[in-house]
Scaffold this motif. Structure first.
Motif, short mmCIF file in Angstrom:
data_model
loop_
_atom_site.label_atom_id
_atom_site.label_comp_id
_atom_site.label_asym_id
_atom_site.label_seq_id
_atom_site.Cartn_x
_atom_site.Cartn_y
_atom_site.Cartn_z
N PHE A 192 30.60 -31.94 44.91
CA PHE A 192 30.73 -30.92 43.86
C PHE A 192 32.18 -30.87 43.41
O PHE A 192 33.10 -30.89 44.23
N SER A 193 32.41 -30.81 42.11
CA SER A 193 33.78 -30.68 41.61
C SER A 193 33.79 -29.97 40.27
O SER A 193 32.99 -30.26 39.38
N ILE A 194 34.70 -29.02 40.15
CA ILE A 194 34.86 -28.31 38.89
C ILE A 194 36.34 -27.96 38.75
O ILE A 194 37.04 -27.78 39.76
N SER A 195 36.83 -27.92 37.52
CA SER A 195 38.23 -27.53 37.35
C SER A 195 38.41 -26.79 36.03
O SER A 195 37.57 -26.88 35.14
N ASN A 196 39.48 -26.07 35.95
CA ASN A 196 39.82 -25.31 34.74
C ASN A 196 41.31 -24.96 34.83
O ASN A 196 41.97 -25.28 35.81
N GLY A 227 26.35 -34.50 35.63
CA GLY A 227 27.29 -33.63 34.93
C GLY A 227 26.55 -32.38 34.50
O GLY A 227 25.50 -32.46 33.88
N TYR A 228 27.08 -31.22 34.86
CA TYR A 228 26.45 -29.94 34.50
C TYR A 228 27.29 -29.23 33.44
O TYR A 228 28.47 -28.99 33.66
N ASP A 229 26.69 -28.91 32.31
CA ASP A 229 27.35 -28.03 31.34
C ASP A 229 26.93 -26.61 31.67
O ASP A 229 25.74 -26.33 31.81
N ARG A 286 40.61 -35.50 46.32
CA ARG A 286 40.44 -36.27 47.55
C ARG A 286 39.85 -37.67 47.31
O ARG A 286 40.20 -38.62 48.00
N THR A 287 38.96 -37.78 46.35
CA THR A 287 38.31 -39.07 46.10
C THR A 287 38.94 -39.82 44.92
O THR A 287 38.38 -40.79 44.44
N GLY A 288 40.10 -39.38 44.45
CA GLY A 288 40.79 -40.10 43.37
C GLY A 288 41.01 -39.21 42.16
O GLY A 288 40.65 -38.04 42.16
N TYR A 289 41.62 -39.81 41.13
CA TYR A 289 41.86 -39.06 39.89
C TYR A 289 40.56 -38.84 39.14
O TYR A 289 39.70 -39.72 39.13
N SER A 290 40.41 -37.67 38.55
CA SER A 290 39.18 -37.39 37.83
C SER A 290 39.46 -36.39 36.71
O SER A 290 40.23 -35.45 36.88
N LEU A 291 38.84 -36.63 35.57
CA LEU A 291 38.93 -35.65 34.49
C LEU A 291 37.86 -34.59 34.64
O LEU A 291 37.80 -33.62 33.88
N GLY A 292 36.96 -34.80 35.63
CA GLY A 292 35.86 -33.85 35.83
C GLY A 292 34.85 -33.96 34.70
O GLY A 292 34.87 -34.92 33.91
N GLN A 293 33.97 -32.99 34.62
CA GLN A 293 32.97 -32.97 33.56
C GLN A 293 33.65 -32.50 32.28
O GLN A 293 34.28 -31.45 32.26
N LEU A 294 33.54 -33.30 31.21
CA LEU A 294 34.18 -32.94 29.95
C LEU A 294 33.15 -32.36 28.99
O LEU A 294 31.95 -32.61 29.12
N PRO A 295 33.61 -31.60 27.98
CA PRO A 295 32.66 -31.02 27.02
C PRO A 295 31.87 -32.12 26.30
O PRO A 295 32.40 -33.22 26.10
#
Lengths: 187, 393
Positions: free
Chosen positions: A122-126, A152-154, B24-33
């Motif tokens: 799980f990963s989320i950022s802001n 990917g969850y919106d 921890r598992t590397g660089y990530s932009l995460g979920q994008l719009p």
């Protein structure tokens, strides 16, 4: 003579001095909002997290789950080992932060550690905060099937911050997905 | 030519903050719009473009952090490229904007387009340039048709600006620039040159955000004599209005699909402005008056024929020697005629009110007094931001 008068009336003098101080402070009221960064405020980095780890549908017992909470350069890591039914839970985490005119990256990550291999579940950022209804709802109850691909969850935006997009990447499914507006496999 | 919508540009400027450090598992932009994932893909398997910023401490230790991420266009943006540069991160170790915000000794450097720009921004840009080139060469050498979109907030806006200008010179092709709450990057020549080279420049501000107001004149905003996009009005200068996320937050104010929906205003650099001493109490601690005061200062120098001399000195000196020279020049101009003396008295009166020194009267026009008024004005402008920085330590 004058000196002794002063010492005979310490209270009125003190009151005068105090009221002068109060006047100075309140006359600066215009600036009070602008300078409110002197105050520290409570910030929730994570709500209570509850979940279960599965592999091919079977609960995984004795596996280490890591929770990484980043606030800028600060990293708070917690570890939990799953019970016989694969369950794990983390308590809520709050920190005290100073307001800043500059933005701070905030991240919430859950990982599973198997020997030297680390899997993100799980990963989320802001920026600045993750304390949103949609995010808090998801983490109440999650089921993580390790053989699943990442989705990917919106998530539903906060009405107060219409521009702030909230989205998570996760291998898990959630008991309450009413706050999910869309989900699809991450390329 | 494709352009990004305000929403896409602000979302990219926002997302770029995520590549400062790895998870921890590397660089990530995460979920994008969805509007970003639909049109651009990002490959972070080799990490982001890294750079060194901040004070001497960071530079000595070569303390690298992620600065930029490069995306390739698809669907509607097929053939395009995006470079998103992250904004300022502040703590006591990485004082990334400190040099600009707190230090009146501005240093100047000669930038890639042979004009004078802010030395601090140039230093950070030079540290990311080799890796940018390495990543952009394979994308842009073979493909001159697509547009490169450079995006950034705060310090990231200044770096995106230098990136856009450099890409245009190195690779040709079309380049669009989108900045949010970005500080001024260079002097007049830089502003003019970059306005001519960058194809479209969307400079977005909140009227109350102090960062776009620094560094002060002789630094000048680009695009030169063209419009800026004012995403939020507002009178009093408020440091918190610099944020990408917090109220009003550029990400909220830019949450629209068309640039036509965004208020625009054209800032003609150095309009002719004369300020009357008797009317000084109209001035206030606002962006509007910061600009008007600058315009009045330039108007006096122009009228007296001193502008070329002062501008030449600006390209050489530091802020301290520059404002000394400017004060001496003002004293000299005041002696030329009663009209000039009146203009200068009006200017100084407005500066004092802007700086909160409402009761101080202008009784003399000596270089010493003029210099003191300059200090008070600059001090007021930088004060709120400086306090915000000091509080982080």
């Amino acid at each position: 003579m004058r000196t002794s008068n002063v010492w005979r009336k310490p209270l009125p003098l003190l009151a005068a001095a105090l009221s002068f101080l109060v006047f100075i402070v309140f006359s600066q009221q215009v600036n009070a909002d602008m300078f409110s960064w002197f105050k520290k405020k409570e910030l929730q980095l994570s709500p209570t997290v509850q979940g279960q780890i599965l592999l091919h549908g079977q609960p995984v017992k004795g596996i280490t789950v890591l929770r990484d909470l980043n606030y800028g350069d600060e990293l708070y890591t917690d570890r939990q080992v799953t019970g016989s039914d694969g369950h794990f839970s983390f308590p809520a985490k709050n920190i005290r932060v100073k307001d800043s005119m500059f933005d701070t990256d905030v991240r919430h990550g859950l990982f599973v550690e198997q020997g030297s291999e680390i899997t993100r579940i799980f990963s989320i950022s802001n920026l600045n905060t993750l304390d949103f209804k949609s995010f808090n709802t998801l983490l109440k109850n999650m089921t993580c099937e390790l053989s699943n691909p990442e989705l990917g969850y919106d998530l539903e935006p906060d009405p107060a911050k219409p521009g702030v997009y909230l989205g998570a990447i996760s291998k898990c499914s959630f008991a309450d997905e009413s706050v999910v507006t869309n989900k699809e496999i991450v390329e | 030519m494709n352009t990004l919508t305000p929403q896409m540009a602000s979302q990219l400027a926002n997302a770029a903050y995520r590549i400062r450090t790895a998870e921890r598992t590397g660089y990530s932009l995460g979920q994008l719009p969805p509007q970003i994932t639909k049109n651009f893909s990002f490959d972070l398997s080799n990490g982001p473009v890294q750079g060194v910023s901040g004070g001497m401490f960071s530079r000595m230790l070569n303390r690298k952090t992620g600065f930029a991420v490069i995306g390739q266009g698809k669907n509607q943006y097929h053939g395009d490229t995006v470079v998103a540069v992250r904004g300022t991160y502040m703590n006591w170790k990485t004082a990334e904007l400190r040099d600009v915000v707190t230090d009146l000794h501005f240093g100047l450097a000669t930038g890639d387009n042979q004009t004078r720009i802010h030395a601090g921004f140039n230093k950070v840009f030079q540290s990311i340039k080799p890796v940018l080139a390495e990543n952009l060469d394979p994308l842009l050498r073979a493909n001159a048709k697509g547009t490169v979109h450079c995006v950034g907030h705060s310090l990231g806006g200044a770096l995106a600006h230098l990136t856009a200008d450099w890409i245009k010179h190195k690779y040709g092709g079309k380049v669009c620039l989108y900045t949010f709450g970005a500080p001024r990057v260079g002097l007049t020549e830089f502003a003019k040159k970059t306005t001519a080279s960058v194809d479209k420049h969307f400079r977005c501000v909140h009227a109350s955000d102090p960062i776009p107001m620094i560094p002060v004149w002789p630094f000048i905003h680009a695009p030169f004599n063209k419009q800026e996009f004012v995403l939020s009005p507002g009178m009093m200068i408020n440091p918190f209005h610099h944020s990408m996320e917090s109220n009003p937050g550029y990400i909220n104010t830019a949450n629209t699909h068309s640039w036509e929906h965004v208020a625009q205003q054209t800032n003609i650099n150095a309009k002719s402005v004369v300020l009357r001493y008797a009317e000084r109490h109209r001035a206030s601690y606002t962006t509007y008056w910061a600009l008007r005061i600058t315009d009045a200062l330039v108007t006096i120098l122009k009228k007296a024929g001193q502008l070329p001399v002062i501008m030449a000195a600006a390209g050489i000196g530091t802020a301290l020697t520059f404002y000394d020279l400017l004060a001496r020049s003002m004293e000299h101009i005041a002696k030329i005629s009663v009209e000039f003396a009146d203009d200068i008295k009006g200017l100084l009166g407005h500066m004092l009110v802007f700086a909160g020194k409402v009761t101080t009267a202008v009784t003399e026009l000596t270089a010493r007094f003029i210099r003191w008024v300059f200090d008070a004005t600059l001090g007021a402008l930088y004060r709120s931001v400086r306090l915000a920085l000091e509080n982080l330590e």
